[in-house]
Design a protein around this motif. Sequence first.
Motif, PDB file in Angstrom:
ATOM      1  N   LEU A   1     -12.011  19.698  -9.283  1.00 53.31           N
ATOM      2  CA  LEU A   1     -13.188  20.439  -8.824  1.00 53.31           C
ATOM      3  C   LEU A   1     -14.417  20.065  -9.652  1.00 53.31           C
ATOM      4  CD1 LEU A   1     -11.084  22.040  -7.208  1.00 53.31           C
ATOM      5  CD2 LEU A   1     -12.230  24.137  -7.915  1.00 53.31           C
ATOM      6  N   ARG A   2     -14.188  19.971 -10.955  1.00 54.71           N
ATOM      7  CA  ARG A   2     -15.278  19.659 -11.884  1.00 54.71           C
ATOM      8  C   ARG A   2     -15.929  18.322 -11.582  1.00 54.71           C
ATOM      9  NH1 ARG A   2     -15.819  20.045 -18.292  1.00 54.71           N
ATOM     10  NH2 ARG A   2     -14.791  22.045 -18.519  1.00 54.71           N
ATOM     11  N   GLY A   3     -15.118  17.377 -11.146  1.00 58.68           N
ATOM     12  CA  GLY A   3     -15.626  16.037 -10.888  1.00 58.68           C
ATOM     13  C   GLY A   3     -16.088  15.827  -9.457  1.00 58.68           C
ATOM     14  N   HIS A   4     -16.020  16.865  -8.647  1.00 62.58           N
ATOM     15  CA  HIS A   4     -16.391  16.720  -7.234  1.00 62.58           C
ATOM     16  C   HIS A   4     -17.903  16.565  -7.084  1.00 62.58           C
ATOM     17  CE1 HIS A   4     -16.915  17.753  -2.991  1.00 62.58           C
ATOM     18  NE2 HIS A   4     -15.680  17.336  -2.855  1.00 62.58           N
ATOM     19  N   PRO A   5     -18.349  15.726  -6.144  1.00 62.87           N
ATOM     20  CA  PRO A   5     -19.804  15.522  -5.958  1.00 62.87           C
ATOM     21  C   PRO A   5     -20.574  16.810  -5.639  1.00 62.87           C
ATOM     22  CG  PRO A   5     -18.531  13.933  -4.667  1.00 62.87           C
ATOM     23  CD  PRO A   5     -17.543  14.860  -5.281  1.00 62.87           C
ATOM     24  N   TRP A   6     -19.931  17.801  -5.073  1.00 64.49           N
ATOM     25  CA  TRP A   6     -20.631  19.051  -4.768  1.00 64.49           C
ATOM     26  C   TRP A   6     -20.942  19.877  -6.022  1.00 64.49           C
ATOM     27  CZ3 TRP A   6     -18.289  21.918   0.068  1.00 64.49           C
ATOM     28  CH2 TRP A   6     -18.609  21.177   1.216  1.00 64.49           C
ATOM     29  N   MET A   7     -20.223  19.562  -7.108  1.00 61.98           N
ATOM     30  CA  MET A   7     -20.329  20.378  -8.316  1.00 61.98           C
ATOM     31  C   MET A   7     -21.774  20.551  -8.775  1.00 61.98           C
ATOM     32  SD  MET A   7     -18.593  22.218 -10.286  1.00 61.98           S
ATOM     33  CE  MET A   7     -19.687  23.216 -11.263  1.00 61.98           C
ATOM     34  N   ARG A   8     -22.540  19.459  -8.725  1.00 62.37           N
ATOM     35  CA  ARG A   8     -23.918  19.514  -9.197  1.00 62.37           C
ATOM     36  C   ARG A   8     -24.741  20.531  -8.378  1.00 62.37           C
ATOM     37  NH1 ARG A   8     -27.678  16.630 -12.503  1.00 62.37           N
ATOM     38  NH2 ARG A   8     -29.625  17.693 -12.081  1.00 62.37           N
TER      39      ARG A   8
END
Length: 484
Positions: free
Chosen positions: A323-330
């Motif tokens: 989850l942390r590395g997902h593109p949506w995280m930002r």
Amino acid sequence: MIFIDKNASLRSLPAVGRLLENPQTLATFADFPLALVSQSLAEALTQLRNLWAQDPGPSELEWAQMTQFASILARAKRVLEAHLSSHLRPVLNLTGTVIHTNLGRAPLSFRALQAVHNVASQYSNLEYDLDVGTRGSRHDHVAKRLCALTGAQSALVVNNNAAAVLLALRALAQGGEAVVSRGQLVEIGGSFRIPDIMAQAGVILKEVGTSNKTHLRDYQQALGENTRLILKVHTSNYRIVGFVHQPALTDLVELARQRQIPLFEDLGSGALFDFPAAGVGDEPTVARSIKAGVDLLSFSGDKLLGGAQAGIILGRQDLVTKLRGHPWMRALRVDKMTLAALEATLTAYEDPELARREVPVVRMITASYQEMAEKVAGLAKAIATDEVLSSVLKIDQVDAVSRIGGGALPLTDLPTRCLQMRARDLTAKELFDQLRTVPPVPIIARIVHDAVVADPRTLLPGQEGMLLDSLRHWAQSKTTALQE
Ligand SMILES: *Cc1c(COP(=O)(O)O)cnc(C)c1O
């Protein structure tokens, strides 16, 4: 008959330019930008022209008073102050609903407010690792504490719980199926509906069971090659009672393990405080779900937790890392103010007594009937001994129930004592509406059986004085209206 030349009277109003030339104007508005002052003066003059045009307009005497130089300045000052005052402002919550979404959900603890002030008014180590002097992660500030409090392996914080659910679905199940019980296809007000969120996350919703009964075998049969996730959703704001069944959490955990499919639980409110131990409701703590072996779960930061708006995600390290590395995280990440408030709120949960003392939501939910009765008695006495208030307000002390709200524990009644208010010549609705708009702080109460009822449970410490102040403002406007 006296003939008043209306147009001549209007012409006697000074122009903005002339008002601005006056040293008294400059002195009155010394701290404000000229453009704003001139705009406010113009608005004040427009108001006067409109008053003059009304039928019936002001009397000659009234007109003479309101067009005096000092009166025009005072009017312009009110216009300016109204313009500069915040649109988002405090209200007095006397509804007795503790987590009131319309009224800002959870008020923050003093410790949280201090932390926000501290971090937001200065630079901070938001993304800077002070130990090694290199870039750090904003998630590290609260992750350790969350894990220590709940027993989780790993933690992550996003903008709110809706974002947490969306991110988890997207990162773990996009293009595949997530299995959900038909009894858990919830709508949480507004546009948050599980089937829609699934669709937006690009996940195929695989419904199992029926509205009232879902068995373990329903899940077993539904799990297939395309299943990426088993989703369990807290039915926050409703309960299905009667002929009902849901498999035990431990059985779902067991099934998920066997089939090697992650089990994700949307806990909704998510309590860190053991409310049942304090005699309130039956909501288990977040730690219980972790202990039962749920792979990943999420809950709100500003519901039962009583912190800032946030979505807290806890669970297996490998899943949280995904989850942390997902593109949506930002796009879903939280601000430093949220992190500061959350971290400070969490420290109170090191000890249940501390949480009860410090976190307003926990304190209000666990406050006893006796405390409420004493508060109401105090308020009633203050009103009865106030000459103006007691002349316009009829007060009674009545039993009622407070609600937790925010979709948490919808069936839990908190016994309370309320102030029942009636005013001469006003219906309950009229009184309610007048209190809702009264200065300095609006009073938001409830209407029950033709009377306005004020529940002190949701009044914060020190707000009794504000309540009486606002009531006095209202009462004064009533008595002057009566004299006219
Ligand atoms: C409240 C709630 C949400 C949404 O949480 P927010 O923090 O308001 O975004 C999602 N799921 C459940 C079950 C809830 O109760």
